[in-house]
Design a protein around this motif. Structure first.
Motif, PDB file in Angstrom:
ATOM      1  N   ALA A  14       1.037  -1.311  -0.088  1.00  0.00           N
ATOM      2  CA  ALA A  14      -0.218   0.018   0.004  1.00  0.00           C
ATOM      3  C   ALA A  14       0.755   1.581  -0.017  1.00  0.00           C
ATOM      4  O   ALA A  14       0.482   2.113  -1.012  1.00  0.00           O
ATOM      5  N   ALA A  15       1.770   1.145   0.774  1.00  0.00           N
ATOM      6  CA  ALA A  15       2.783   2.512   0.862  1.00  0.00           C
ATOM      7  C   ALA A  15       3.537   2.740  -0.551  1.00  0.00           C
ATOM      8  O   ALA A  15       3.797   3.813  -0.849  1.00  0.00           O
ATOM      9  N   GLU A  34      10.235  -4.809  -6.668  1.00  0.00           N
ATOM     10  CA  GLU A  34       9.403  -5.604  -5.814  1.00  0.00           C
ATOM     11  C   GLU A  34      10.231  -7.169  -5.712  1.00  0.00           C
ATOM     12  O   GLU A  34      10.306  -7.647  -6.685  1.00  0.00           O
ATOM     13  N   ALA A  35      10.305  -7.404  -4.349  1.00  0.00           N
ATOM     14  CA  ALA A  35      11.038  -8.759  -4.016  1.00  0.00           C
ATOM     15  C   ALA A  35      10.010  -9.719  -4.578  1.00  0.00           C
ATOM     16  O   ALA A  35      10.866 -10.869  -5.179  1.00  0.00           O
ATOM     17  N   GLY A  41       2.417  -7.323  -1.171  1.00  0.00           N
ATOM     18  CA  GLY A  41       2.946  -7.558   0.030  1.00  0.00           C
ATOM     19  C   GLY A  41       1.833  -8.042   1.134  1.00  0.00           C
ATOM     20  O   GLY A  41       0.647  -8.547   0.909  1.00  0.00           O
ATOM     21  N   SER A  42       1.995  -7.584   2.527  1.00  0.00           N
ATOM     22  CA  SER A  42       1.094  -7.755   3.504  1.00  0.00           C
ATOM     23  C   SER A  42      -0.127  -7.059   2.959  1.00  0.00           C
ATOM     24  O   SER A  42      -1.279  -7.444   3.590  1.00  0.00           O
ATOM     25  N   SER A  43      -0.129  -5.808   2.285  1.00  0.00           N
ATOM     26  CA  SER A  43      -1.480  -5.038   2.130  1.00  0.00           C
ATOM     27  C   SER A  43      -2.256  -5.692   1.466  1.00  0.00           C
ATOM     28  O   SER A  43      -3.724  -5.628   1.661  1.00  0.00           O
ATOM     29  N   SER A  46      -4.441  -7.675   3.914  1.00  0.00           N
ATOM     30  CA  SER A  46      -4.965  -6.988   4.912  1.00  0.00           C
ATOM     31  C   SER A  46      -6.254  -6.838   4.894  1.00  0.00           C
ATOM     32  O   SER A  46      -7.071  -6.631   3.694  1.00  0.00           O
ATOM     33  N   GLY A  47      -7.093  -6.462   5.965  1.00  0.00           N
ATOM     34  CA  GLY A  47      -8.444  -5.782   5.823  1.00  0.00           C
ATOM     35  C   GLY A  47      -8.509  -4.300   5.191  1.00  0.00           C
ATOM     36  O   GLY A  47      -9.570  -4.019   4.691  1.00  0.00           O
ATOM     37  N   VAL A 155      15.860  -5.583  -3.553  1.00  0.00           N
ATOM     38  CA  VAL A 155      16.900  -4.592  -3.413  1.00  0.00           C
ATOM     39  C   VAL A 155      17.528  -4.891  -2.355  1.00  0.00           C
ATOM     40  O   VAL A 155      17.357  -5.185  -1.206  1.00  0.00           O
ATOM     41  N   ASP A 219      13.758  -5.331   5.427  1.00  0.00           N
ATOM     42  CA  ASP A 219      15.099  -4.966   4.501  1.00  0.00           C
ATOM     43  C   ASP A 219      15.182  -3.344   4.631  1.00  0.00           C
ATOM     44  O   ASP A 219      16.326  -3.044   4.475  1.00  0.00           O
ATOM     45  N   GLU A 422       5.002   0.352   6.772  1.00  0.00           N
ATOM     46  CA  GLU A 422       5.464  -0.246   8.068  1.00  0.00           C
ATOM     47  C   GLU A 422       6.885  -0.294   8.278  1.00  0.00           C
ATOM     48  O   GLU A 422       7.262  -0.693   9.336  1.00  0.00           O
ATOM     49  N   TYR A 432      -1.478   0.354  20.183  1.00  0.00           N
ATOM     50  CA  TYR A 432      -2.121   0.573  18.994  1.00  0.00           C
ATOM     51  C   TYR A 432      -3.267   1.386  18.938  1.00  0.00           C
ATOM     52  O   TYR A 432      -4.203   1.195  19.820  1.00  0.00           O
ATOM     53  N   GLY A 436      -7.052   0.071  11.606  1.00  0.00           N
ATOM     54  CA  GLY A 436      -6.763   1.183  10.421  1.00  0.00           C
ATOM     55  C   GLY A 436      -5.672   2.008  10.878  1.00  0.00           C
ATOM     56  O   GLY A 436      -5.127   2.717  10.017  1.00  0.00           O
ATOM     57  N   SER A 438      -2.554   1.100  11.094  1.00  0.00           N
ATOM     58  CA  SER A 438      -1.175   0.714  10.182  1.00  0.00           C
ATOM     59  C   SER A 438      -1.255   0.912   8.864  1.00  0.00           C
ATOM     60  O   SER A 438      -0.704   1.676   8.101  1.00  0.00           O
ATOM     61  N   PHE A 439      -2.546   0.535   8.420  1.00  0.00           N
ATOM     62  CA  PHE A 439      -2.953   0.540   6.995  1.00  0.00           C
ATOM     63  C   PHE A 439      -3.016   2.018   6.703  1.00  0.00           C
ATOM     64  O   PHE A 439      -2.490   2.748   5.521  1.00  0.00           O
TER      65      PHE A 439
HETATM   66  C1  LIG Z   1      -3.875 -10.412   7.481  1.00  0.00           C
HETATM   67  C2  LIG Z   1      -3.685  -8.810   7.610  1.00  0.00           C
HETATM   68  C3  LIG Z   1      -4.438  -8.119   8.079  1.00  0.00           C
HETATM   69  C4  LIG Z   1      -4.174  -6.703   8.269  1.00  0.00           C
HETATM   70  N1  LIG Z   1      -5.564  -5.985   8.503  1.00  0.00           N
HETATM   71  C5  LIG Z   1      -5.068  -4.398   8.922  1.00  0.00           C
HETATM   72  C6  LIG Z   1      -6.181  -3.619   9.042  1.00  0.00           C
HETATM   73  O1  LIG Z   1      -7.235  -3.734   8.783  1.00  0.00           O
HETATM   74  N2  LIG Z   1      -5.896  -2.147   9.174  1.00  0.00           N
HETATM   75  C7  LIG Z   1      -4.399  -1.950   9.515  1.00  0.00           C
HETATM   76  O2  LIG Z   1      -4.085  -0.802   9.677  1.00  0.00           O
HETATM   77  N3  LIG Z   1      -3.525  -2.762   9.316  1.00  0.00           N
HETATM   78  C8  LIG Z   1      -3.598  -4.063   8.992  1.00  0.00           C
HETATM   79  N4  LIG Z   1      -2.710  -4.736   8.783  1.00  0.00           N
HETATM   80  C9  LIG Z   1      -1.336  -4.406   8.769  1.00  0.00           C
HETATM   81  C10 LIG Z   1      -1.136  -3.573   7.447  1.00  0.00           C
HETATM   82  O3  LIG Z   1      -1.890  -3.951   6.346  1.00  0.00           O
HETATM   83  C11 LIG Z   1       0.151  -3.399   7.087  1.00  0.00           C
HETATM   84  O4  LIG Z   1       1.101  -2.728   8.184  1.00  0.00           O
HETATM   85  C12 LIG Z   1       0.454  -2.719   5.693  1.00  0.00           C
HETATM   86  O5  LIG Z   1      -0.273  -3.069   4.690  1.00  0.00           O
HETATM   87  C13 LIG Z   1       1.840  -2.610   5.444  1.00  0.00           C
HETATM   88  O6  LIG Z   1       1.766  -1.969   3.998  1.00  0.00           O
HETATM   89  P1  LIG Z   1       3.452  -1.882   3.464  1.00  0.00           P
HETATM   90  O7  LIG Z   1       3.229  -1.082   2.352  1.00  0.00           O
HETATM   91  O8  LIG Z   1       4.285  -1.033   4.546  1.00  0.00           O
HETATM   92  O9  LIG Z   1       3.999  -3.174   3.391  1.00  0.00           O
HETATM   93  P2  LIG Z   1       3.690  -4.509   2.663  1.00  0.00           P
HETATM   94  O10 LIG Z   1       2.405  -4.232   2.060  1.00  0.00           O
HETATM   95  O11 LIG Z   1       4.250  -5.686   3.320  1.00  0.00           O
HETATM   96  O12 LIG Z   1       4.600  -4.082   1.129  1.00  0.00           O
HETATM   97  C14 LIG Z   1       6.111  -4.247   1.488  1.00  0.00           C
HETATM   98  C15 LIG Z   1       6.488  -4.912  -0.095  1.00  0.00           C
HETATM   99  O13 LIG Z   1       7.890  -4.660  -0.054  1.00  0.00           O
HETATM  100  C16 LIG Z   1       8.328  -5.782  -0.620  1.00  0.00           C
HETATM  101  N5  LIG Z   1       9.862  -5.769  -0.353  1.00  0.00           N
HETATM  102  C17 LIG Z   1      10.233  -6.008   1.016  1.00  0.00           C
HETATM  103  N6  LIG Z   1      11.723  -6.040   0.924  1.00  0.00           N
HETATM  104  C18 LIG Z   1      12.135  -5.700  -0.100  1.00  0.00           C
HETATM  105  C19 LIG Z   1      13.461  -5.426  -0.998  1.00  0.00           C
HETATM  106  N7  LIG Z   1      14.278  -5.696  -0.293  1.00  0.00           N
HETATM  107  N8  LIG Z   1      13.329  -5.025  -2.228  1.00  0.00           N
HETATM  108  C20 LIG Z   1      12.197  -5.000  -3.074  1.00  0.00           C
HETATM  109  N9  LIG Z   1      11.011  -5.258  -2.424  1.00  0.00           N
HETATM  110  C21 LIG Z   1      10.826  -5.366  -1.105  1.00  0.00           C
HETATM  111  C22 LIG Z   1       7.638  -7.148  -0.222  1.00  0.00           C
HETATM  112  O14 LIG Z   1       7.563  -8.015  -0.923  1.00  0.00           O
HETATM  113  C23 LIG Z   1       6.233  -6.389  -0.140  1.00  0.00           C
HETATM  114  O15 LIG Z   1       5.520  -6.620  -1.258  1.00  0.00           O
HETATM  115  C24 LIG Z   1      -3.018  -6.197   8.633  1.00  0.00           C
HETATM  116  C25 LIG Z   1      -1.926  -7.080   8.296  1.00  0.00           C
HETATM  117  C26 LIG Z   1      -2.227  -8.303   7.579  1.00  0.00           C
HETATM  118  C27 LIG Z   1      -1.103  -9.163   7.200  1.00  0.00           C
END
Ligand SMILES: Cc1cc2nc3c(=O)[nH]c(=O)nc-3n(C[C@H](O)[C@H](O)[C@H](O)COP(=O)(O)OP(=O)(O)OC[C@H]3O[C@@H](n4cnc5c(N)ncnc54)[C@H](O)[C@@H]3O)c2cc1C
Length: 461
Positions: A14-15, A34-35, A41-43, A46-47, A155, A219, A422, A432, A436, A438-439
């Motif tokens: 998402a970020a 993207e790795a 990713g976790s997004s 996620s909900g 990366v 990472d 994250e 917390y 919502g 974190s997302f």
């Molecule tokens: C099942 C679940 C339900 C959730 N529900 C909620 C919710 O409802 N509300 C809420 O606030 N939070 C929720 N969370 C937490 C929230 O979704 C996450 O904190 C958020 O989505 C993280 O987003 P992000 O973009 O930072 O990371 P991610 O979505 O994890 O994306 C990071 C990406 O970076 C990539 N990556 C990592 N290292 C490297 C590298 N070295 N080189 C290239 N790419 C790399 C990964 O493969 C990944 O695709 C939930 C999490 C989960 C798992």
């Protein structure tokens, strides 16, 4: 200087997607690396709930709120152990960013607005289709804007040019850019980083499991270390409480059990917000058990609260297998648990008194009682240890300022380097804020990091 791209974004959750879309919409040429073999990713799992104040959804629902109220609540809940300027920016940008996401085709129905943490104001916004839809809509916009993406490419380091971050390296491949955004997510899948930065989670031992992508390896911390980035927060994240029978994601406990500590005492409303329970358990400084009786066990049907753990046949099987304790008296149960027998007997007696009579009422912790919450008096009695062991997300990470610039240990922005999502540690304290929390910041700061990285690549930042 000629570069391959204006902005490179590492990670497509998402970020990262928000950063890439925002940077491209500002006129920058953008690459996402993207790795994983797929985006999201976790997004994606996620909900996708988005904690926000003063939104059009709240207005439709007649909920009066403001960024200032959200800020005061956020800071108070976290006892000011968070970065005020970053929190304030999140509060101020939460509503316009939610609106932006809505403009990209993510629906936030009024029916999905709920009070998602401790507090009184409904700030949790549930998107139609969850995180997967958010990722799809952002990715569709990315493609429209012509943002390049390489998958299956991890990366491993940043390129530097005269102290400025100037690109990325992945194995033998390099790409240069005017600015780089780290959006690599958390470290829930990395045991050694959990041990170092989230010992409360690590302490759950082999009960611990992480609900997100196996690419959540932290990472961003390693990439940041290369440029002396500061790390912020310790023991930050969200842990859910589980009896550890299996790896099922259940958020709440039923109201028909009581939680007791080694003194045999209750210490909380057992149905307290899930955002609070792990911290409360941590304060007990020892094991904690769910205690109930045969009547409650036999009546425990699968429900919206529990399908996998707190149901009659599962509990019987676990007692037969010796996974949970069963005894004919509370005193014998206390001996098995290793808790104070008089304390447990006294706690249950007091609880039973409150739950007996014409108007049952939990006068100690004000638990709302359903008809299933009954006195604990029918042997055999049961005790199931519970632990905060389900890791949802991690909150220790790179220190940023309110422009999403990564800060060095010398308290200076690292030139050309931004971070969001994250991987950032500046926003989470002991508690917390709510569903919502974190997302929401992933989208808010993803978008902001993308906009500012685009400016930085043109020398305007
Ligand atoms: C099942 C679940 C339900 C959730 N529900 C909620 C919710 O409802 N509300 C809420 O606030 N939070 C929720 N969370 C937490 C929230 O979704 C996450 O904190 C958020 O989505 C993280 O987003 P992000 O973009 O930072 O990371 P991610 O979505 O994890 O994306 C990071 C990406 O970076 C990539 N990556 C990592 N290292 C490297 C590298 N070295 N080189 C290239 N790419 C790399 C990964 O493969 C990944 O695709 C939930 C999490 C989960 C798992």
């Amino acid at each position: 200087m000629d570069t391959d791209y204006d902005v490179i974004v590492i990670g497509s959750g998402a970020a990262g997607l928000s950063a890439a879309v925002a940077a491209a919409a500002s006129g920058a040429s953008v690459l996402i690396v993207e790795a994983d073999t797929q985006t999201g990713g976790s997004s994606r799992l996620s909900g996708g709930h988005f904690y926000a104040a003063d939104t059009f959804v709240q207005q439709q629902a007649g909920v009066s709120d403001s960024a200032e109220q959200m800020f005061q609540h956020y800071m108070t809940l976290n006892q000011w152990l968070v970065e005020p300027a970053v929190v304030r920016k999140y509060c101020e940008l939460s509503a316009p960013t939610l609106q932006w996401l809505n403009g990209l085709g993510v629906d936030f129905p009024v029916t999905g607005l709920y009070q998602s943490g401790a507090g009184t104001i409904a700030r949790g916004h549930q998107p139609e289709g969850g995180g997967e839809t958010v990722v799809q809509r952002l990715d569709a916009r990315r493609q429209q804007l012509g943002v390049d993406m390489v998958l299956d490419t991890r990366v491993d380091s940043l390129l530097l040019d005269n102290g400025r971050v100037s690109g990325i390296r992945a194995g033998s491949h390099t790409a240069t850019a005017g600015a780089v955004v780290i959006a690599t997510g958390g470290f829930g899948a990395n045991d050694s980083l959990l041990q170092e930065y989230y010992p409360q989670a690590y302490a759950a031992g082999d009960w611990r499991w992480y609900i997100g992508t196996d690419k959540a390896q932290g990472d961003g911390l390693a990439l940041g270390a290369q440029v002396d980035a500061a790390v912020q927060g310790h023991n930050r994240g969200l842990l859910l409480v589980t009896p550890g029978f299996s790896r099922d994601l259940e958020v709440l406990l039923p109201d028909w059990l009581i939680l007791v500590n080694r003194q045999g005492r209750r210490f909380t409303d057992e149905t307290a917000p899930y955002t609070m329970l792990a911290g409360l358990i941590d304060h007990q400084e020892g094991p904690v058990w769910a205690v109930f009786d045969e009547q409650a066990r036999a009546a425990a049907k699968p429900s919206p609260v529990s399908q996998a753990y707190w149901v009659a046949d599962v509990l019987a099987q676990k007692a037969d297998a010796g996974v949970i304790m069963r005894a004919d008296t509370l005193t014998a149960l206390a001996a098995e648990m290793g808790c104070h027998a008089a304390g447990l007997n006294g706690t249950v007696a007091r609880y039973n008194t409150m739950l007996s009579g014409a108007q049952p009422r939990d006068e100690t912790f004000f638990k709302k009682l359903s008809s299933q919450a009954q006195p604990i008096q029918t042997p055999p009695f049961y005790a199931a240890e519970v632990r905060p062991a389900i890791v949802c997300w991690t909150g220790t990470g790179l220190r940023i300022n309110d422009a999403c610039q990564v800060m060095s240990q010398a308290e200076q922005p690292v030139s050309g380097l931004f971070a969001a999502g994250e991987t950032v540690g500046s926003l989470h304290g002991d508690r917390y804020i709510g569903g919502g929390g974190s997302f929401g910041p992933c989208i808010v700061f993803g978008k902001l990091a993308g906009e500012n990285a685009a400016l930085a690549s043109k020398g305007n930042f």
